[in-house]
Motif scaffolding. Structure first.
Motif, PDB file in Angstrom:
ATOM      1  N   GLY A   1       0.870  -1.161   0.121  1.00 16.20           N
ATOM      2  CA  GLY A   1      -0.015  -0.026   0.039  1.00 16.20           C
ATOM      3  C   GLY A   1       0.866   1.227   0.153  1.00 16.20           C
ATOM      4  N   VAL A   2       2.065   1.150  -0.537  1.00 21.21           N
ATOM      5  CA  VAL A   2       2.823   2.352  -0.441  1.00 21.21           C
ATOM      6  C   VAL A   2       3.234   2.873  -1.812  1.00 21.21           C
ATOM      7  CG1 VAL A   2       4.149   1.942   1.930  1.00 21.21           C
ATOM      8  CG2 VAL A   2       4.982   1.209  -0.333  1.00 21.21           C
ATOM      9  N   TRP A   3       2.718   2.271  -2.767  1.00 18.80           N
ATOM     10  CA  TRP A   3       2.964   2.596  -4.168  1.00 18.80           C
ATOM     11  C   TRP A   3       1.403   2.736  -4.960  1.00 18.80           C
ATOM     12  CZ3 TRP A   3       7.782   2.390  -7.369  1.00 18.80           C
ATOM     13  CH2 TRP A   3       7.439   2.834  -8.615  1.00 18.80           C
ATOM     14  N   THR A   4       1.121   3.914  -5.571  1.00 21.96           N
ATOM     15  CA  THR A   4       0.121   4.046  -6.058  1.00 21.96           C
ATOM     16  C   THR A   4       0.271   4.952  -7.183  1.00 21.96           C
ATOM     17  OG1 THR A   4      -2.255   4.366  -6.211  1.00 21.96           O
ATOM     18  CG2 THR A   4      -1.022   5.638  -4.608  1.00 21.96           C
ATOM     19  N   THR A   5      -0.447   4.760  -8.312  1.00 18.20           N
ATOM     20  CA  THR A   5      -0.424   5.901  -9.415  1.00 18.20           C
ATOM     21  C   THR A   5      -1.936   6.057  -9.803  1.00 18.20           C
ATOM     22  OG1 THR A   5      -0.214   4.143 -11.194  1.00 18.20           O
ATOM     23  CG2 THR A   5       1.739   5.076 -10.151  1.00 18.20           C
ATOM     24  N   SER A   6      -2.928   5.707  -9.077  1.00 12.10           N
ATOM     25  CA  SER A   6      -4.324   6.078  -9.548  1.00 12.10           C
ATOM     26  C   SER A   6      -4.778   7.546  -9.080  1.00 12.10           C
ATOM     27  CB  SER A   6      -5.227   5.085  -8.658  1.00 12.10           C
ATOM     28  OG  SER A   6      -5.359   5.287  -7.345  1.00 12.10           O
ATOM     29  N   GLY A   7      -4.338   8.101  -8.405  1.00  9.12           N
ATOM     30  CA  GLY A   7      -4.520   9.402  -7.888  1.00  9.12           C
ATOM     31  C   GLY A   7      -5.920   9.230  -7.244  1.00  9.12           C
ATOM     32  N   LYS A   8      -6.343   7.964  -6.710  1.00  6.91           N
ATOM     33  CA  LYS A   8      -7.372   8.119  -5.660  1.00  6.91           C
ATOM     34  C   LYS A   8      -6.894   8.229  -4.370  1.00  6.91           C
ATOM     35  CE  LYS A   8      -9.661   5.243  -9.252  1.00  6.91           C
ATOM     36  NZ  LYS A   8     -10.489   3.954  -9.387  1.00  6.91           N
ATOM     37  N   VAL A   9      -5.669   8.140  -3.823  1.00  5.52           N
ATOM     38  CA  VAL A   9      -5.368   8.763  -2.697  1.00  5.52           C
ATOM     39  C   VAL A   9      -4.427   9.918  -2.650  1.00  5.52           C
ATOM     40  CG1 VAL A   9      -5.291   6.308  -1.923  1.00  5.52           C
ATOM     41  CG2 VAL A   9      -3.081   7.188  -2.864  1.00  5.52           C
ATOM     42  N   ASP A  10      -4.361  10.615  -1.553  1.00  6.70           N
ATOM     43  CA  ASP A  10      -3.624  11.793  -1.366  1.00  6.70           C
ATOM     44  C   ASP A  10      -2.157  11.485  -0.940  1.00  6.70           C
ATOM     45  OD1 ASP A  10      -3.694  11.333   1.304  1.00  6.70           O
ATOM     46  OD2 ASP A  10      -5.374  12.994   1.625  1.00  6.70           O
ATOM     47  N   THR A  11      -1.266  12.600  -0.819  1.00  3.89           N
ATOM     48  CA  THR A  11      -0.040  12.212  -0.461  1.00  3.89           C
ATOM     49  C   THR A  11       0.027  11.503   0.823  1.00  3.89           C
ATOM     50  OG1 THR A  11       0.108  14.344   0.544  1.00  3.89           O
ATOM     51  CG2 THR A  11       1.088  14.357  -1.736  1.00  3.89           C
ATOM     52  N   SER A  12      -0.979  11.525   1.934  1.00  2.00           N
ATOM     53  CA  SER A  12      -0.662  10.914   3.201  1.00  2.00           C
ATOM     54  C   SER A  12      -1.141   9.448   2.903  1.00  2.00           C
ATOM     55  CB  SER A  12      -1.367  11.672   4.076  1.00  2.00           C
ATOM     56  OG  SER A  12      -3.007  11.633   3.831  1.00  2.00           O
ATOM     57  N   GLY A  13      -1.642   9.097   1.805  1.00  2.09           N
ATOM     58  CA  GLY A  13      -2.276   7.740   1.499  1.00  2.09           C
ATOM     59  C   GLY A  13      -3.741   7.606   1.942  1.00  2.09           C
ATOM     60  N   LYS A  14      -4.406   8.750   2.290  1.00  2.00           N
ATOM     61  CA  LYS A  14      -5.932   8.635   2.475  1.00  2.00           C
ATOM     62  C   LYS A  14      -6.484   8.810   1.293  1.00  2.00           C
ATOM     63  CE  LYS A  14      -9.280  11.304   4.936  1.00  2.00           C
ATOM     64  NZ  LYS A  14      -9.541  12.515   5.632  1.00  2.00           N
ATOM     65  N   ALA A  15      -7.554   7.967   1.068  1.00  2.00           N
ATOM     66  CA  ALA A  15      -8.561   7.885   0.016  1.00  2.00           C
ATOM     67  C   ALA A  15      -8.999   9.252  -0.172  1.00  2.00           C
ATOM     68  CB  ALA A  15      -9.471   6.780   0.068  1.00  2.00           C
ATOM     69  N   VAL A  16      -9.202   9.665  -1.453  1.00  2.00           N
ATOM     70  CA  VAL A  16      -9.724  10.858  -2.078  1.00  2.00           C
ATOM     71  C   VAL A  16     -11.274  10.546  -2.019  1.00  2.00           C
ATOM     72  CG1 VAL A  16      -9.935  12.654  -3.835  1.00  2.00           C
ATOM     73  CG2 VAL A  16      -7.782  11.727  -3.337  1.00  2.00           C
ATOM     74  N   GLU A  17     -11.956  11.648  -1.365  1.00  2.00           N
ATOM     75  CA  GLU A  17     -13.479  11.439  -1.221  1.00  2.00           C
ATOM     76  C   GLU A  17     -14.082  12.575  -1.617  1.00  2.00           C
ATOM     77  OE1 GLU A  17     -14.795  10.155   2.756  1.00  2.00           O
ATOM     78  OE2 GLU A  17     -13.163   8.390   2.711  1.00  2.00           O
ATOM     79  N   ILE A  18     -15.010  12.834  -2.288  1.00  2.00           N
ATOM     80  CA  ILE A  18     -15.941  13.993  -2.611  1.00  2.00           C
ATOM     81  C   ILE A  18     -16.531  14.526  -1.328  1.00  2.00           C
ATOM     82  CG2 ILE A  18     -17.516  14.758  -4.211  1.00  2.00           C
ATOM     83  CD1 ILE A  18     -17.462  12.206  -5.845  1.00  2.00           C
ATOM     84  N   THR A  19     -16.301  15.666  -1.129  1.00  2.00           N
ATOM     85  CA  THR A  19     -17.077  16.418   0.115  1.00  2.00           C
ATOM     86  C   THR A  19     -18.090  17.142  -0.250  1.00  2.00           C
ATOM     87  OG1 THR A  19     -15.525  18.358  -0.102  1.00  2.00           O
ATOM     88  CG2 THR A  19     -14.663  16.648   1.275  1.00  2.00           C
ATOM     89  N   GLY A  20     -18.179  17.510  -1.498  1.00  2.00           N
ATOM     90  CA  GLY A  20     -19.401  18.385  -2.039  1.00  2.00           C
ATOM     91  C   GLY A  20     -19.295  19.839  -1.748  1.00  2.00           C
ATOM     92  N   LYS A  21     -18.128  20.351  -1.267  1.00  2.00           N
ATOM     93  CA  LYS A  21     -17.913  21.502  -0.850  1.00  2.00           C
ATOM     94  C   LYS A  21     -17.080  22.448  -1.861  1.00  2.00           C
ATOM     95  CE  LYS A  21     -18.227  20.447   3.970  1.00  2.00           C
ATOM     96  NZ  LYS A  21     -17.563  20.463   4.988  1.00  2.00           N
ATOM     97  N   ASP A  22     -16.032  21.816  -2.609  1.00  2.00           N
ATOM     98  CA  ASP A  22     -15.239  22.383  -3.452  1.00  2.00           C
ATOM     99  C   ASP A  22     -15.130  21.684  -4.952  1.00  2.00           C
ATOM    100  OD1 ASP A  22     -13.058  24.074  -4.032  1.00  2.00           O
ATOM    101  OD2 ASP A  22     -11.358  22.724  -3.162  1.00  2.00           O
ATOM    102  N   PRO A  23     -15.379  22.412  -5.803  1.00  2.00           N
ATOM    103  CA  PRO A  23     -15.729  21.580  -7.116  1.00  2.00           C
ATOM    104  C   PRO A  23     -14.331  21.265  -7.609  1.00  2.00           C
ATOM    105  CG  PRO A  23     -17.130  23.628  -7.087  1.00  2.00           C
ATOM    106  CD  PRO A  23     -16.403  23.521  -5.597  1.00  2.00           C
TER     107      PRO A  23
END
Length: 141
Positions: A37-59
């Protein structure tokens, strides 16, 4: 009588074996890092490794891999309104990724969707990035 010294010979490795070992080592490092879990190229996680989620606040947080239905739900915009605004096919499913719809509607892209949602929310539109034309700038100063 002269003394003779033994020369140490370097071990000989078959070129094919060496090539296979290099590829296996290279791929092993990458696959091992992905498995941990230390290598990803999907862009679906941020730099800290946390999954990117849609907050609905920032387009600007909208990414091309995100599903149209998830975006509609997060930003509280009806899916039918998005389909109508960009003249997408009427049978557009909520489970369709935004990147898969680019070019199918009228002026639809991830960037235009971000701007449209920003307008709906009444927030500042995300900055657009202009891409240079092929061949570079031919104008003289």
């Amino acid at each position: 009588m002269g003394t003779t010294t033994k020369r140490r010979l370097a071990p000989k490795v078959n070129h094919y074996v060496y090539g296979v070992m290099a590829v296996v080592t290279f791929m092993g490092i990458i696959l091992g890092a992905q498995a941990m879990g230390v290598w990803t190229t999907s862009g679906k996680v941020d730099t800290s490794g946390k999954a990117v989620e849609i907050t609905g606040k920032d387009p600007p947080e909208i990414k091309g891999w995100m599903l149209l239905g998830d975006i509609a739900t997060a930003y509280n915009v009806p899916l039918a309104a998005i389909v109508a605004a960009f003249k997408l096919p009427a049978d557009t499913a909520a489970s369709t990724a935004v990147k898969d719809l680019e070019g199918k509607g009228e002026n639809f892209s991830t960037t235009t969707l971000k701007a449209w949602i920003a307008q709906k929310l009444g927030v500042a539109a995300p900055p657009t990035v202009s891409t240079p034309k092929a061949g570079g700038d031919k104008t003289k100063p």
